[in-house]
Design a protein around this motif. Structure first.
Motif, PDB file in Angstrom:
ATOM      1  N   GLU A 211      -3.036   0.802 -32.841  1.00 15.41           N
ATOM      2  CA  GLU A 211      -3.064  -0.612 -32.463  1.00 15.41           C
ATOM      3  C   GLU A 211      -4.227  -1.359 -33.126  1.00 15.41           C
ATOM      4  N   ARG A 212      -5.239  -0.628 -33.542  1.00 12.56           N
ATOM      5  CA  ARG A 212      -6.365  -1.266 -34.219  1.00 12.56           C
ATOM      6  C   ARG A 212      -5.987  -1.785 -35.598  1.00 12.56           C
ATOM      7  N   LEU A 213      -4.815  -1.420 -36.092  1.00 10.65           N
ATOM      8  CA  LEU A 213      -4.362  -1.915 -37.387  1.00 10.65           C
ATOM      9  C   LEU A 213      -3.934  -3.376 -37.327  1.00 10.65           C
ATOM     10  N   ILE A 214      -3.656  -3.879 -36.134  1.00 10.80           N
ATOM     11  CA  ILE A 214      -3.177  -5.257 -35.980  1.00 10.80           C
ATOM     12  C   ILE A 214      -4.353  -6.212 -36.124  1.00 10.80           C
ATOM     13  N   VAL A 215      -4.195  -7.250 -36.918  1.00  8.30           N
ATOM     14  CA  VAL A 215      -5.281  -8.207 -37.122  1.00  8.30           C
ATOM     15  C   VAL A 215      -5.263  -9.260 -36.020  1.00  8.30           C
ATOM     16  N   ALA A 216      -6.350 -10.008 -35.931  1.00 11.96           N
ATOM     17  CA  ALA A 216      -6.473 -11.071 -34.937  1.00 11.96           C
ATOM     18  C   ALA A 216      -5.486 -12.205 -35.220  1.00 11.96           C
ATOM     19  N   GLY A 217      -5.164 -12.931 -34.185  1.00 10.56           N
ATOM     20  CA  GLY A 217      -4.177 -13.995 -34.308  1.00 10.56           C
ATOM     21  C   GLY A 217      -4.570 -15.090 -35.273  1.00 10.56           C
ATOM     22  N   ASP A 218      -5.875 -15.300 -35.493  1.00 14.94           N
ATOM     23  CA  ASP A 218      -6.316 -16.362 -36.400  1.00 14.94           C
ATOM     24  C   ASP A 218      -6.637 -15.839 -37.795  1.00 14.94           C
ATOM     25  N   ASP A 219      -6.304 -14.580 -38.069  1.00  9.93           N
ATOM     26  CA  ASP A 219      -6.590 -14.010 -39.388  1.00  9.93           C
ATOM     27  C   ASP A 219      -5.704 -14.697 -40.433  1.00  9.93           C
ATOM     28  N   PRO A 220      -6.280 -15.129 -41.555  1.00  4.39           N
ATOM     29  CA  PRO A 220      -5.460 -15.818 -42.556  1.00  4.39           C
ATOM     30  C   PRO A 220      -4.409 -14.922 -43.200  1.00  4.39           C
ATOM     31  N   TRP A 221      -4.576 -13.616 -43.087  1.00  2.00           N
ATOM     32  CA  TRP A 221      -3.613 -12.704 -43.685  1.00  2.00           C
ATOM     33  C   TRP A 221      -2.775 -11.972 -42.642  1.00  2.00           C
ATOM     34  N   ILE A 222      -2.614 -12.572 -41.503  1.00  4.50           N
ATOM     35  CA  ILE A 222      -1.719 -12.009 -40.498  1.00  4.50           C
ATOM     36  C   ILE A 222      -0.293 -12.023 -41.054  1.00  4.50           C
TER      37      ILE A 222
ATOM     38  N   SER B  68       4.136 -12.986 -34.503  1.00  2.00           N
ATOM     39  CA  SER B  68       5.082 -13.106 -33.389  1.00  2.00           C
ATOM     40  C   SER B  68       4.874 -12.035 -32.338  1.00  2.00           C
ATOM     41  N   ASP B  69       3.790 -11.261 -32.451  1.00  3.47           N
ATOM     42  CA  ASP B  69       3.557 -10.104 -31.592  1.00  3.47           C
ATOM     43  C   ASP B  69       4.721  -9.125 -31.696  1.00  3.47           C
ATOM     44  N   PHE B  70       5.281  -9.001 -32.886  1.00  2.00           N
ATOM     45  CA  PHE B  70       6.345  -8.064 -33.221  1.00  2.00           C
ATOM     46  C   PHE B  70       7.644  -8.335 -32.463  1.00  2.00           C
ATOM     47  N   VAL B  71       7.824  -9.582 -32.064  1.00  3.91           N
ATOM     48  CA  VAL B  71       9.100  -9.967 -31.457  1.00  3.91           C
ATOM     49  C   VAL B  71      10.133 -10.248 -32.537  1.00  3.91           C
ATOM     50  N   THR B  72       9.707 -10.838 -33.652  1.00 10.25           N
ATOM     51  CA  THR B  72      10.633 -11.184 -34.729  1.00 10.25           C
ATOM     52  C   THR B  72      10.178 -10.549 -36.039  1.00 10.25           C
ATOM     53  N   THR B  73      11.082 -10.576 -37.001  1.00  9.55           N
ATOM     54  CA  THR B  73      10.793 -10.101 -38.356  1.00  9.55           C
ATOM     55  C   THR B  73      11.168 -11.212 -39.326  1.00  9.55           C
ATOM     56  N   PRO B  74      10.419 -11.398 -40.405  1.00  9.50           N
ATOM     57  CA  PRO B  74      10.691 -12.540 -41.286  1.00  9.50           C
ATOM     58  C   PRO B  74      11.947 -12.344 -42.126  1.00  9.50           C
TER      59      PRO B  74
ATOM     60  N   ARG C 191       6.885  -3.018 -32.000  1.00  7.68           N
ATOM     61  CA  ARG C 191       5.462  -2.949 -32.325  1.00  7.68           C
ATOM     62  C   ARG C 191       5.020  -1.500 -32.542  1.00  7.68           C
ATOM     63  N   GLN C 192       5.396  -0.625 -31.633  1.00 14.17           N
ATOM     64  CA  GLN C 192       5.034   0.789 -31.709  1.00 14.17           C
ATOM     65  C   GLN C 192       5.650   1.442 -32.938  1.00 14.17           C
ATOM     66  N   ARG C 193       6.892   1.113 -33.230  1.00 22.18           N
ATOM     67  CA  ARG C 193       7.572   1.716 -34.373  1.00 22.18           C
ATOM     68  C   ARG C 193       6.932   1.273 -35.688  1.00 22.18           C
ATOM     69  N   VAL C 194       6.606  -0.012 -35.808  1.00 20.21           N
ATOM     70  CA  VAL C 194       5.999  -0.517 -37.034  1.00 20.21           C
ATOM     71  C   VAL C 194       4.640   0.146 -37.268  1.00 20.21           C
ATOM     72  N   LEU C 195       3.837   0.255 -36.211  1.00 21.86           N
ATOM     73  CA  LEU C 195       2.514   0.863 -36.361  1.00 21.86           C
ATOM     74  C   LEU C 195       2.624   2.336 -36.752  1.00 21.86           C
ATOM     75  N   GLY C 196       3.573   3.048 -36.164  1.00 20.12           N
ATOM     76  CA  GLY C 196       3.770   4.443 -36.551  1.00 20.12           C
ATOM     77  C   GLY C 196       4.201   4.575 -37.998  1.00 20.12           C
TER      78      GLY C 196
END
Length: 604
Positions: free
Chosen positions: A47-58, A64-70, A329-334
């Motif tokens: 979970e530490r791999l996730i950047v902060a919400g205001d990170d310019p490279w999020i 979307s907190d892993f609710v959607t995919t682009p 979210r869990q699947r993407v991080l794994g």
């Protein structure tokens, strides 16, 4: 109900289920929580791999907190911005889809090695089944961290080539009704491409433009490691990140690369995932999803699949199968953890992998397994398989007992069901393909299989194959496959100029065998590439053929005996004059050269 009402029905069903659990549609990931089984609680170091919400490279998924995919356009725009920001990143198009969309790859590289030669490549693809898109969002995060966040050392000895969306046309057909068993993202792509071809059944026959582009890319890159990111189906369990290889390693056709995967890749990646808080295992392919204790299946694979194709061309290939019911979210991080560990291992094991590939490509097997069946007894056991309990209820829809997973962890002893050989063919010295079989020759050329074209007629002692008990199978991925039994007979043929000879003694000899041996389950014959041989032969009137058949019975004792036995054993045949005459017609001299004759000869 008229089709125009179905969107309203879908909305009503979603709204009803949503209300039942008190959630808003924006909070849902795919199916409503009232339908999907309970999600197991999870947290881990990844979970530490996730950047902060205001990170310019999020990334879009993180935002979307892993609710959607682009979608494709947003994915491409994000990657182009990363390309502009980092000299390590470059983007190129390696093909186009059936609907004309670009197939994109991203290369992360520090350039050539110290000696000026290109570095080995790890090739990762996501979205071959476009709803199973974990790899895309994991790859975006990893590329960002390599380019901008200090993980560039991963590129010291290898390059990463990443295909974020392989099945782009299917990806853009997003709907929350696609892949309904996957716990996120909210909307997912479709399994097939624009022609509804399943691209992970297309490597051997190579009908889709996407497949042809990927095969060309594999030939160009010749990667040290090929990773294909999927999400599983099956039953509920505690494991979240699973993966496997061709034939589960055990049944691989090429041993050296399989041994590297099982001895080096598996343990390394398992440790990395466990340290990051995930629960990994080798993909448990269920024998029966309704009865999990029936066992998990392991079997050989043909070259229709990415993993099977990698095995046949001597490229270590990994199938990632994240568990469908784990949160997105869990699947993407794994997946991120797995890809990072794979890059590090490929860098350290480059020489070992190169030696394994060379060993496989120099091997010249004399035989090839073509049919198998489940072994009578388990070949092994998982002593403490980490499953999930379920109960059953009587469904008013099906009228039978259906499963209802409880979310309660259980462990049990799980049998591993292997395979035992049923049919193994001895490979010939070569195969001879008529020059008019342009579609077959095109596939040989596409796959990089060596062949020579004769400049003059060639007379040769060959093995000719006749089909019997032919059955056309249900349509699959744009083809009408066939099943048949085969009779082999020695012949002397004069083959015209322009005939193609495909030697078995070549690095891709085993792939040639998989495509050209009639008994092979993924052969071009099995996929229906020769429909002309199914056409009925020309025939004379019955008043001509009946006396010819009578004469045949009178002079040929072998045919007379076989005919009498069939008449005695099969009353329906005995009573049907047309069937009797058809059986004898097939045995008259001067039989049709097309009907049920495989138009590829084998050179013993």
């Amino acid at each position: 109900m008229h089709i125009r009402h179905r969107p309203a029905l879908a909305a009503a069903l979603l709204a009803s289920a949503t209300a039942a659990v008190g959630q808003t549609p924006a909070a849902l990931s795919g199916l409503p929580a009232a339908i999907l089984p309970p999600a197991l609680p999870w947290s881990g170091a990844s979970e530490r791999l996730i950047v902060a919400g205001d990170d310019p490279w999020i990334t879009p998924a993180e935002r979307s907190d892993f609710v959607t995919t682009p979608r494709q356009a947003e994915t491409r725009a994000w990657l182009e911005r990363l390309d502009a920001a980092s000299p390590l990143i470059s983007i190129e198009t390696f093909g186009r889809t059936g609907e004309g969309r670009d197939l994109l790859l991203v290369r992360a590289s520090k350039g050539a090695g110290k000696d000026g030669t290109p570095k080995p490549v790890v090739l990762v693809q996501a979205g071959i089944h476009a709803g199973e898109i974990d790899g895309k969002d994991a790859g975006l995060m990893l590329l960002r961290d390599i380019a901008l966040r200090g993980k560039h050392a991963l590129l010291d000895r290898v390059d990463l080539v990443f295909v974020p969306i392989y099945n782009v046309d299917g990806h853009e057909r997003m709907s929350r009704w696609n892949f309904p068993a996957l716990r996120g993202p909210l909307e997912k792509g479709y399994v097939g491409n624009a022609r509804n071809i399943n691209l992970n059944r297309d490597y051997a026959k190579a009908d889709a433009p996407e497949t042809r582009a990927m095969i060309a890319l594999l030939r160009r890159l010749d990667p040290v490691l090929y990773i294909d990111c999927h999400v599983s189906d099956g039953f509920d369990m505690q494991y979240d990140i699973t993966f496997t290889y061709a034939g589960w390693g055990r049944y691989a056709y090429h041993r050296a690369t399989a041994d590297w995967l099982t001895e080096r890749f598996g343990p390394k990646v398992m440790r990395a995932l466990s340290r990051a808080g995930h629960i990994p295992t080798i993909y448990p392919s269920p024998v029966d999803t309704r009865t999990p204790v029936s066992g998990i299946r392991q079997a050989p694979e043909g070259p229709r699949y990415s993993t099977g194709y990698g095995d046949f061309i001597g490229v270590p290939t990994v199938l990632v199968e994240n568990h469908m019911l784990k949160p997105y979210r869990q699947r993407v991080l794994g997946t991120y953890v797995l890809l990072e560990a794979a890059l590090a291992l490929a860098a350290s094991d480059g020489d070992r992998i190169a030696a394994a590939k060379a060993g496989d490509r120099s091997s010249r097997p004399a035989t090839m397994l073509t049919r198998w069946q489940p072994a009578a007894q388990p070949i092994g056991w998982v002593e403490r398989f980490r499953g999930i309990a379920f109960d059953t209820y009587r469904s008013p829809a099906t009228g039978r007992l259906e499963q209802r997973w409880t979310g309660k962890p259980v462990t049990f002893r799980m049998p591993v069901i292997g395979q035992e050989p049923v049919e193994t063919v001895t490979l010939p010295k070569a195969w001879w393909v008529p020059g008019e079989q342009v579609e077959v020759i095109d596939r040989l050329r596409l796959h990089g299989i060596d062949f020579e074209t004769t400049a003059s007629p060639q007379r040769a002692h060959l093995d000719r194959v006749r089909l019997r008990e032919v059955a056309v199978q249900p349509a699959q991925d744009g083809r009408l496959p066939i099943k048949a039994s085969f009779d082999h007979e020695p012949v002397v043929e004069t083959l015209p100029a322009g005939t193609v000879r495909v030697p078995a003694d070549q690095p891709l000899g085993l792939l040639a065998a998989a495509l050209l041996e009639p008994e092979a389950p993924d052969s071009l014959l099995a996929w229906g590439f020769f429909p002309e041989i199914l056409s009925a032969p020309p025939r004379a009137e019955d008043f001509i053929d009946a006396p010819l058949a009578e004469a045949l019975l009178e002079r040929d004792a072998t045919i007379r005996t076989a005919f009498a036995a069939k008449v005695a054993a099969e009353p329906a045949f005995a009573a049907d004059g047309a069937q009797r005459l058809a059986w004898l017609r097939e045995r008259l001299p001067g039989r049709d050269r097309f009907h049920h004759v495989y138009p590829v000869w084998r050179e013993p």
